[in-house]
Design an enzyme around this catalytic site. Structure first.
Site, PDB file in Angstrom:
ATOM      1  N   CYS A 193      -0.295 -10.064 -10.831  1.00 55.60           N
ATOM      2  CA  CYS A 193      -0.146 -11.026  -9.731  1.00 55.60           C
ATOM      3  C   CYS A 193       1.018 -11.974 -10.004  1.00 55.60           C
ATOM      4  O   CYS A 193       1.822 -12.268  -9.115  1.00 55.60           O
ATOM      5  CB  CYS A 193      -1.448 -11.810  -9.563  1.00 55.60           C
ATOM      6  N   GLY A 194       1.124 -12.460 -11.247  1.00 55.62           N
ATOM      7  CA  GLY A 194       2.220 -13.358 -11.586  1.00 55.62           C
ATOM      8  C   GLY A 194       3.572 -12.690 -11.468  1.00 55.62           C
ATOM      9  O   GLY A 194       4.496 -13.220 -10.846  1.00 55.62           O
ATOM     10  N   TRP A 238       4.329 -10.135  -9.716  1.00 49.62           N
ATOM     11  CA  TRP A 238       4.602  -9.789  -8.327  1.00 49.62           C
ATOM     12  C   TRP A 238       5.378 -10.906  -7.636  1.00 49.62           C
ATOM     13  O   TRP A 238       6.216 -10.650  -6.765  1.00 49.62           O
ATOM     14  CB  TRP A 238       3.281  -9.535  -7.602  1.00 49.62           C
ATOM     15  N   HIS A 239       5.124 -12.151  -8.036  1.00 50.67           N
ATOM     16  CA  HIS A 239       5.812 -13.285  -7.422  1.00 50.67           C
ATOM     17  C   HIS A 239       7.274 -13.392  -7.864  1.00 50.67           C
ATOM     18  O   HIS A 239       8.077 -14.015  -7.161  1.00 50.67           O
ATOM     19  CB  HIS A 239       5.092 -14.591  -7.749  1.00 50.67           C
ATOM     20  N   GLY A 240       7.611 -12.840  -9.005  1.00 50.16           N
ATOM     21  CA  GLY A 240       8.988 -12.923  -9.466  1.00 50.16           C
ATOM     22  C   GLY A 240       9.162 -12.268 -10.815  1.00 50.16           C
ATOM     23  O   GLY A 240       8.205 -12.133 -11.594  1.00 50.16           O
TER      24      GLY A 240
END
Length: 369
Positions: A287-288, A290-292
């Site tokens: 998830c982390g 995926w953000h950048g």
């Protein structure tokens, strides 16, 4: 067809040929794989989607940060190919495209009906309100909403949609102004009082919420003006009394996607506490990232993974002490809310700044310099 033509025009205008071609190729492969309903082609489509995301979004990070850290001797090789790495440009919204493609193929493998019409699949893929920043769509819900709404748009749909768009614009305007204030204040952070640093942190948290939820409001509002109801993406996350509750309210469509297609796929909480914690950490690490593409995003994801692990297991792990702490949280909700908001706000430093700088800023929240 009107929605499809408008969506294709929107995507082509903002993404350009370099952004459109990879999505057309990948989308065609996914569409054809789904039609077969066979696991082999569907798994190949999932792999192709994930590899495309890794190449376009993470190739530079993996080469210049991860590979060089693990194998220092690769620095010369990376330097020789630096120009090629810099030339890699991620197609517009590649992360959202890939998550929706993966969801589609997994659900088809599980027995759901594939999308037969290429025009329907194209509209699901490039539906313009949600294309850039979500909400992450599920194709079953999208087509149900399309069938129910698009054929009978009424004045209430348009009115509600316009109000939702207006709310989103106000949030984005406020977020943009806070962005300027944060950029001005950040160099002065070390010289602030502890109280002013916490105020800075609170405004940073508001900036992130208003920026992201403002876009979601506009996406949901524009879709509603066509009679299509997209899923809610934010539900007052800063009123959450626990980290678990926060993630039920924050970027809901992404949280549910991570839960359904990563956490549950790893085994969820069915194999004991230790495996539950590990599965949660893996899911939040993804998830982390995926953000950048950066260490700070990975650490932000793991930070929340640890928070979820503690929040969901402390009563059982600590025994009577954990149940006593839980009793206090249940009877005095304000305590849980304060701790949760402090935890979430400090985490935004990792999201917004490089890891060393974020950790230094977090330490200064508790010391007087």
């Amino acid at each position: 067809m009107i929605l499809l033509v408008g969506s294709v025009t929107f995507h082509t205008h903002f993404a350009g040929p370099a952004g459109v071609v990879p999505i057309v190729v990948l989308g065609t492969f996914v569409y054809l794989a789904g039609l077969t309903r066979w696991r082999g082609p569907c798994y190949a489509g999932i792999a192709a989607s994930c590899l495309a995301l890794i190449y376009y979004k993470y190739a530079t990070f993996l080469a210049t940060q991860v590979l060089v850290s693990v194998w220092p001797g690769a620095a010369g090789f990376v330097e020789a190919h630096a120009q090629g790495l810099r030339a890699i440009t991620a197609p517009l919204a590649i992360s959202f495209f890939v998550f929706e493609f993966v969801h589609y193929l997994i659900d088809v493998c599980r027995g759901d009906r594939p999308i037969r019409s290429p025009f329907d699949f194209a509209l699901f893929t490039v539906f313009w309100p949600s294309i850039v920043a979500g909400p992450v769509k599920r194709y079953q819900h999208f087509f149900e909403a399309l069938r129910c709404g698009a054929g009978g748009v009424n004045s209430q749909d348009v009115a509600v949609g316009l109000v939702r768009v207006a709310i989103g614009l106000v949030k984005k305007f406020a977020a943009d102004n806070l962005t300027g204030w944060i950029a001005y204040s950040a160099p002065l952070y070390a010289g602030m009082t502890v109280l002013d640093r916490w105020q800075f942190l609170g405004l940073l948290a508001l900036r992130i919420l208003w920026d992201f939820s403002g876009y979601s409001d506009m996406a949901i509002g524009f879709a509603r003006m066509f009679g299509i109801r997209l899923p809610a993406n934010f539900c007052w996350p800063y009123l959450a009394g626990s980290v678990t509750s926060f993630w039920r309210r924050w970027h809901i469509s992404l949280s549910l996607w991570i839960r359904d297609y990563i956490y549950f796929a790893l085994g969820g909480n069915r194999r004991g506490v230790a495996r539950k914690v590990v599965n949660g950490l893996i899911a939040f690490a993804i998830c982390g990232l995926w953000h950048g593409a950066g260490w700070n995003f990975l650490l932000w994801g793991l930070y929340h993974g640890v928070g979820i692990a503690v929040a969901s297991t402390y009563r059982d792990v600590l025994g009577p002490l954990g149940r006593g702490i839980g009793f206090v949280f249940d009877r005095v909700p304000l305590v849980g809310w304060v701790l949760t908001m402090g935890f979430v706000a400090i985490g935004w430093l990792l999201f917004f700044y490089p890891a060393p700088e974020a950790m230094k800023m977090a330490r200064l929240l508790f010391v007087k310099v």
